[in-house]
Structures are given as structure tokens and as C-alpha cells.
Write a protein that holds these residues in place. Sequence first.
Motif, PDB file in Angstrom:
ATOM      1  N   ARG A  54       9.787 -20.031   5.306  1.00 56.57           N
ATOM      2  CA  ARG A  54      10.791 -21.083   5.469  1.00 56.57           C
ATOM      3  C   ARG A  54      12.145 -20.450   5.757  1.00 56.57           C
ATOM      4  O   ARG A  54      12.570 -19.539   5.039  1.00 56.57           O
ATOM      5  N   ARG A  78      16.137 -20.762   5.931  1.00 56.11           N
ATOM      6  CA  ARG A  78      17.259 -21.549   5.404  1.00 56.11           C
ATOM      7  C   ARG A  78      18.198 -21.902   6.555  1.00 56.11           C
ATOM      8  O   ARG A  78      18.422 -21.076   7.440  1.00 56.11           O
ATOM      9  N   LEU A  81      24.768 -22.664   6.227  1.00 58.23           N
ATOM     10  CA  LEU A  81      25.356 -23.564   5.243  1.00 58.23           C
ATOM     11  C   LEU A  81      26.733 -24.020   5.727  1.00 58.23           C
ATOM     12  O   LEU A  81      27.410 -23.298   6.475  1.00 58.23           O
ATOM     13  N   GLN A 138      15.342 -12.806  -0.593  1.00 58.70           N
ATOM     14  CA  GLN A 138      16.585 -12.284  -1.158  1.00 58.70           C
ATOM     15  C   GLN A 138      17.364 -13.432  -1.811  1.00 58.70           C
ATOM     16  O   GLN A 138      17.121 -14.610  -1.519  1.00 58.70           O
ATOM     17  N   THR A 139      18.295 -13.091  -2.666  1.00 58.11           N
ATOM     18  CA  THR A 139      19.131 -14.104  -3.298  1.00 58.11           C
ATOM     19  C   THR A 139      19.876 -14.880  -2.212  1.00 58.11           C
ATOM     20  O   THR A 139      20.390 -14.292  -1.271  1.00 58.11           O
ATOM     21  N   GLY A 172      17.103 -19.496  -0.398  1.00 54.98           N
ATOM     22  CA  GLY A 172      16.570 -20.848  -0.562  1.00 54.98           C
ATOM     23  C   GLY A 172      15.345 -20.949  -1.462  1.00 54.98           C
ATOM     24  O   GLY A 172      14.648 -21.961  -1.436  1.00 54.98           O
ATOM     25  N   TYR A 225      15.953 -23.752  -3.874  1.00 53.69           N
ATOM     26  CA  TYR A 225      15.984 -24.992  -3.091  1.00 53.69           C
ATOM     27  C   TYR A 225      14.554 -25.462  -2.826  1.00 53.69           C
ATOM     28  O   TYR A 225      14.229 -26.634  -2.995  1.00 53.69           O
ATOM     29  N   PRO A 262      18.234 -28.785  -4.547  1.00 51.92           N
ATOM     30  CA  PRO A 262      19.626 -28.420  -4.775  1.00 51.92           C
ATOM     31  C   PRO A 262      20.086 -28.908  -6.152  1.00 51.92           C
ATOM     32  O   PRO A 262      19.418 -29.754  -6.759  1.00 51.92           O
TER      33      PRO A 262
HETATM   34  P1  ADP Z   1      17.931 -18.511  -3.916  1.00 48.12           P
HETATM   35  O1  ADP Z   1      17.237 -19.313  -4.951  1.00 48.12           O
HETATM   36  O2  ADP Z   1      16.976 -17.820  -2.985  1.00 48.12           O
HETATM   37  O3  ADP Z   1      18.963 -17.572  -4.443  1.00 48.12           O
HETATM   38  P2  ADP Z   1      19.172 -21.040  -3.252  1.00 48.12           P
HETATM   39  O4  ADP Z   1      17.987 -21.932  -3.296  1.00 48.12           O
HETATM   40  O5  ADP Z   1      20.088 -21.061  -4.408  1.00 48.12           O
HETATM   41  O6  ADP Z   1      18.726 -19.537  -2.954  1.00 48.12           O
HETATM   42  O7  ADP Z   1      19.937 -21.365  -1.901  1.00 48.12           O
HETATM   43  C1  ADP Z   1      21.220 -20.830  -1.610  1.00 48.12           C
HETATM   44  C2  ADP Z   1      22.103 -21.960  -1.090  1.00 48.12           C
HETATM   45  O8  ADP Z   1      21.574 -22.487   0.123  1.00 48.12           O
HETATM   46  C3  ADP Z   1      22.200 -23.123  -2.049  1.00 48.12           C
HETATM   47  O9  ADP Z   1      23.499 -23.654  -1.962  1.00 48.12           O
HETATM   48  C4  ADP Z   1      21.189 -24.109  -1.500  1.00 48.12           C
HETATM   49  O10 ADP Z   1      21.495 -25.445  -1.842  1.00 48.12           O
HETATM   50  C5  ADP Z   1      21.292 -23.881   0.003  1.00 48.12           C
HETATM   51  N1  ADP Z   1      20.013 -24.126   0.701  1.00 48.12           N
HETATM   52  C6  ADP Z   1      18.896 -23.357   0.616  1.00 48.12           C
HETATM   53  N2  ADP Z   1      17.907 -23.846   1.386  1.00 48.12           N
HETATM   54  C7  ADP Z   1      18.403 -24.949   1.971  1.00 48.12           C
HETATM   55  C8  ADP Z   1      17.855 -25.925   2.867  1.00 48.12           C
HETATM   56  N3  ADP Z   1      16.591 -25.838   3.328  1.00 48.12           N
HETATM   57  N4  ADP Z   1      18.663 -26.937   3.257  1.00 48.12           N
HETATM   58  C9  ADP Z   1      19.933 -27.029   2.807  1.00 48.12           C
HETATM   59  N5  ADP Z   1      20.505 -26.153   1.955  1.00 48.12           N
HETATM   60  C10 ADP Z   1      19.761 -25.131   1.531  1.00 48.12           C
END
Ligand code: ADP
Length: 360
Positions: free
Chosen positions: A29, A31, A34, A108-109, A112, A115, A120
Motif C-alpha cells: 500500500r 501512502r 500528505l 518505515q515510520t 501508514g 492508518y 487516523p
Molecule cells: P506509521 O504507523 O507507519 O508510522 P501512520 O499510519 O501514522 O504511519 O501515517 C503517517 C501519517 O500519514 C498520519 O498522519 C496518517 O494519518 C497519514 N496517512 C497514512 N496513510 C494514509 C492514507 N492512506 N490516506 C491518508 N492519510 C494517510
Amino acid sequence: ENYHALLAENRKLFNEIQDLKGNIRVYCRIRPFLPGQREKRTSVEHVGENGELVVADRSKPGKEGHRLFKFNKVFGSDATQAEVYSDTQPLIRSVLDGYNVCIFAYGQTGSGKTYTMTGPNSSTKENWGVNYRALNDLFDISQRRKSSITYEIGVQMVEIYNEQVRDLLSSDGSLKKLGIMTHSQPNGLAVPDASMHPVKSTSDVIQLMGLGHKNRVVSATALNERSSRSHSVVTVHVRGTDLKTGSALIGNLHLVDLAGSERVDRSEVIGDRLKEAQHINKSLSALGDVIFALSQKSSHVPYRNSKLTQVLQSSLGGQAKTLMFVQLNPETSSYSESLSTLKFAERVAGVELGAARTNK
Ligand code: ADP
């Protein structure tokens, strides 16, 4: 509704997704960029309909930097949570038929993982991740089957940090209402020493996971974003009793948000940070080794090499189904991390395509 017809229908659905590597599936997937993100150059060149992904090293001219990877499925940056879940749903349903399933997100951090698995922060139903959708589905289906089979569902939530397992739902006042399951190990597959909580509805699950999340965040501030450096594991136990025959159906679902896979420059970190990095490295490679051994149908599967693989053992291997979400950051500045994520995925899935350059 007739349980047996449903079972047959699910089995059929389930067989349809048994491709590529039998019990191991890998979905990628990407991301989206942003809001407010300055860099907009993507290293994703092509997302194919049949699981092909081409990424590009933009420091090389034209097609020279292109690399092809192949997954069971690739979700582009515009994929919705519902679309991602619809391909996962047959796996979730199979838990009610007595299968063990493990779903985890790797990357990686910031790629997503959370997510995909949870959604979110302050998520609406539309944005729910796999966790909530999965539990919601389990309740839905068990409700529909209730004339022929009754289900009990229990949830555990732990964090693995520096090879130590911590219960994120350890009993406190706010849990009294839900109670702790007494027959807490319906199949001997529970995480030992972690409390198990019976759940009857999605709102029970939302309450529990909210608490687990809060417990994780409390220590995160103290230890500086610890959440990206620990693995979070939600374990769902399902026990169904056939009302006619009295026989039991037992299934187990692990939903795992892994620690960030980014490589840490060893020359730059010392002390606790170095120790964390070493533990993460060790557990992610142990996970990779286990899945690789399974994909090769190897007779020895090295589960004992990390806490993570020990905790997940019941849902990795044997009849269990494994799904890995490989999460990618789109931007060119993340290219080298993305490449190392893709190589990990390629290795564990035992599908060697990455060395081939595309001639598209
Ligand atoms: P991780 O868990 O891998 O560190 P996160 O899930 O926290 O990453 O995602 C990082 C940022 O990107 C967050 O603000 C998240 O809401 C946003 N984000 C991740 N994937 C998506 C997506 N498919 N659509 C919209 N925003 C996303």
C-alpha cells in the motif's frame, strides 16, 4: 441463516484468494502525499492491476533506475480504507470457521502502518482501519449465525518493546464493566500473562482499543515516541459452539502494527536508542526468517528467536493464513528506505523479481 451454506460460501471466497504463495499473501500500500508536504516527487512509477509495482531511483536517467516488484495486490495512494479491507475480509471471516490468521503492517515510520491497521486519529466509521472493520465483521457474522452456532469473542492487546511484552489492557477501574474472561485461554493460544477481555459489540472494541492506545501513548511521551519503536499486537480469540452437535470451532486472529523498519545509523545513536534499534532489527529479521521458512515449506521454522515470533507463533504456519501489508512512503527522499522495505517483502514472500529491470 443457514450456517453451512455460509460456511461453503466463505470457503469458496477464501479459495479464490489462495494464490501466489498458498497461505502467505503480501499486499503493498502506498501512502498518499500528505497535506502540507513540500516534496511532491514520487518514486512510484507504476501500479499494475495484478500486483505489479515499479519504483524508480530518480537519481538515474530514464528507465535505468526502474525496478519491478510483484505482490498479490498493490493499493495505490488513492485506495480507500474500504477498498483495502474488502480484499482482507475473506481472511477475517475464515477466523469464524476456525482458522488462525495473522495480519501485520510493515514499513518505515510514517508510511501508514497505523492508518491501515487502525485508521487516523479520531477516525470516523468511513476511515476505520482493518482492526475495527475486522471486529465489526466478526460480530456481524456471528450474529447472523446465532441460530446454529454461538460465538464468544475475546480481545488481548499487548506491546512488545525491547523484547518485553507489556499488557496494554491490564485491569484497572475502567475495565471492570467489560470484565476479564475467566476461561482466558480457550485454545492455549493466548498471549500468556496478558488479560483477555470479552467483547460483545464494536463499541466494546472501540472502548478497549481506545484504552490500549492511551496506555501506549502514556509511555510514548516519557520515552519519546516509543510507539513507533514497539510492536503492537491485538489478539482476537473466537470460540464458536455448534448448538446441535456441541462441537467447538476455535479461531485466532492477530492484528499487528510493527515497529518502524527504518535503518538506524549506528554511528549516530548510543545508549537506549541503540538498544531499541537492535531489538527492532532483531525481531523484524526473526519475523522475516519465520515467514521465509514457511514460504519455503522448510521443516525448521525458527519461532524462538524473538518475542514477536513467539507471540505470533499460533497464527504463523500450519493451517494459519498470513497477510503482510507492505507500506511505502511515496516521496523520492524515502526511496532507499522504500527499496529496503520492498526487498524485505520480496524475500519473505519468496518471490524474486526485484533484480529484473522493466523494459516498458
Ligand atoms: P506509521 O504507523 O507507519 O508510522 P501512520 O499510519 O501514522 O504511519 O501515517 C503517517 C501519517 O500519514 C498520519 O498522519 C496518517 O494519518 C497519514 N496517512 C497514512 N496513510 C494514509 C492514507 N492512506 N490516506 C491518508 N492519510 C494517510
